[in-house]
Design an enzyme around this catalytic site. Structure first.
Site, PDB file in Angstrom:
ATOM      1  N   ARG A  44       0.833  -1.218   0.000  1.00 49.91           N
ATOM      2  CA  ARG A  44       0.000   0.000   0.000  1.00 49.91           C
ATOM      3  C   ARG A  44       0.866   1.266   0.000  1.00 49.91           C
ATOM      4  O   ARG A  44       0.448   2.295  -0.544  1.00 49.91           O
ATOM      5  CB  ARG A  44      -0.944  -0.020   1.203  1.00 49.91           C
ATOM      6  CG  ARG A  44      -2.006   1.097   1.177  1.00 49.91           C
ATOM      7  CD  ARG A  44      -3.006   0.911   2.306  1.00 49.91           C
ATOM      8  NE  ARG A  44      -4.151   1.807   2.259  1.00 49.91           N
ATOM      9  CZ  ARG A  44      -4.389   2.762   3.172  1.00 49.91           C
ATOM     10  NH1 ARG A  44      -3.582   2.912   4.189  1.00 49.91           N
ATOM     11  NH2 ARG A  44      -5.457   3.536   3.068  1.00 49.91           N
ATOM     12  N   ILE A  70      -7.300   7.788  -0.816  1.00 52.39           N
ATOM     13  CA  ILE A  70      -7.229   6.336  -0.977  1.00 52.39           C
ATOM     14  C   ILE A  70      -8.171   5.780   0.104  1.00 52.39           C
ATOM     15  O   ILE A  70      -8.231   6.314   1.209  1.00 52.39           O
ATOM     16  CB  ILE A  70      -5.771   5.840  -0.781  1.00 52.39           C
ATOM     17  CG1 ILE A  70      -5.616   4.349  -1.104  1.00 52.39           C
ATOM     18  CG2 ILE A  70      -5.249   6.121   0.622  1.00 52.39           C
ATOM     19  CD1 ILE A  70      -4.128   3.886  -1.099  1.00 52.39           C
ATOM     20  N   SER A  71      -8.921   4.717  -0.215  1.00 49.33           N
ATOM     21  CA  SER A  71      -9.856   4.164   0.771  1.00 49.33           C
ATOM     22  C   SER A  71      -9.109   3.480   1.912  1.00 49.33           C
ATOM     23  O   SER A  71      -7.960   3.070   1.764  1.00 49.33           O
ATOM     24  CB  SER A  71     -10.784   3.140   0.105  1.00 49.33           C
ATOM     25  OG  SER A  71     -11.505   3.731  -0.952  1.00 49.33           O
ATOM     26  N   HIS A  72      -9.804   3.333   3.072  1.00 49.04           N
ATOM     27  CA  HIS A  72      -9.250   2.580   4.199  1.00 49.04           C
ATOM     28  C   HIS A  72      -8.950   1.141   3.741  1.00 49.04           C
ATOM     29  O   HIS A  72      -9.722   0.584   2.952  1.00 49.04           O
ATOM     30  CB  HIS A  72     -10.292   2.443   5.318  1.00 49.04           C
ATOM     31  CG  HIS A  72     -10.596   3.701   6.040  1.00 49.04           C
ATOM     32  ND1 HIS A  72     -11.166   4.786   5.447  1.00 49.04           N
ATOM     33  CD2 HIS A  72     -10.428   4.028   7.341  1.00 49.04           C
ATOM     34  CE1 HIS A  72     -11.329   5.741   6.348  1.00 49.04           C
ATOM     35  NE2 HIS A  72     -10.885   5.308   7.508  1.00 49.04           N
TER      36      HIS A  72
END
Ligand code: SAH
Length: 225
Positions: A44, A70-72
């Protein structure tokens, strides 16, 4: 903003942080081993500015430029899990953003198409994913329209909060396929969505299930130069 991932190095320290993230995801209920191994495979921190390197594996959203996030990790894992498709399936993602969710879908063995409406993010994610060896097809455009030339899709995963289910996307879904889409839930508050799974069970027949509340950036119409 500095270029995404100035340093593409996956060190022992990063892998350790990633293991912890995976333990956290398991504790939060993610059980699909294909999802977990894809999230282990995709570093990530590559998708974030170097300034976030230390925090990249925390269950948090981060700025990726152009006012987007950016999503969790939990959100990425949960949406990926909800698709429930065999390897080799065709998946359309709406909202390429950093490219992280797209890479996770590729690592799960899907044939991925992804659309981004912000030119700045598209211009960065497309060559970056290619550089990392992913064979996803990335498009600059409006996700409300889907991608009719490549339809039908087995799965459509929307990574921005939509006011309702876009009609065009329903028509581009294979029978048996699913759309996983966060839909605004005004009763729960501003900027809150309910994760919605729409399954096409027949030519004109759809079933609907919900999977709890999440918070996404909004799905907006038309492209941005
Ligand atoms: N999947 C991304 C999440 C990025 S946030 C990731 O892993 O980083 C959601 C993204 O959806 C943003 O980049 C935003 O620009 C994009 N978006 C919003 N409305 C859109 C639309 N109508 N069509 C395509 N992308 C859209």
């Amino acid at each position: 903003m500095a270029s995404i991932a100035a340093h593409l190095q996956d060190t022992y320290r990063h892998r350790g942080m990633r293991r912890k993230m995976l333990d956290g995801l398991r504790q939060m209920g993610i059980a699909d081993e294909r999802v977990l191994s894809a999230m282990d495979e995709v570093p990530r921190h590559y998708y974030l500015d170097a300034a976030f390197d230390k925090f990249a594996y925390e269950n948090k959203a981060f700025q990726i430029g152009a006012g987007q996030t950016i999503s969790h990790p939990y959100t990425v894992a949960r949406q990926s899990e909800l698709l429930q498709l065999p390897e080799g399936s065709k998946v359309l993602e709406i909202g390429t953003g950093s490219g992280f969710q797209c890479a996770v879908l590729c690592a799960m063995g899907y044939k991925v198409y992804s659309i981004e409406r912000q030119k700045e993010l598209y211009d960065r994610a497309k060559p970056f994913l290619k550089q990392l060896g992913y064979r996803a097809d990335i498009f600059y455009g409006d996700g409300y329209k889907g991608k009719p030339v490549f339809a039908p899709f087995d799965g459509i995963l929307v990574t921005c909060g939509a006011p309702s289910i876009p009609e065009a996307l329903l028509g581009q879904l294979n029978i048996g396929g699913r759309i996983i889409i966060p839909i605004d839930d005004a009763s729960a508050g501003e900027g809150v969505q309910i994760m919605t799974e729409v399954r096409r069970v027949g030519q004109k027949k759809f079933t609907r299930q919900t999977h709890g509340h999440f918070a996404f950036v909004p799905m907006l119409a038309s492209r941005v130069r």
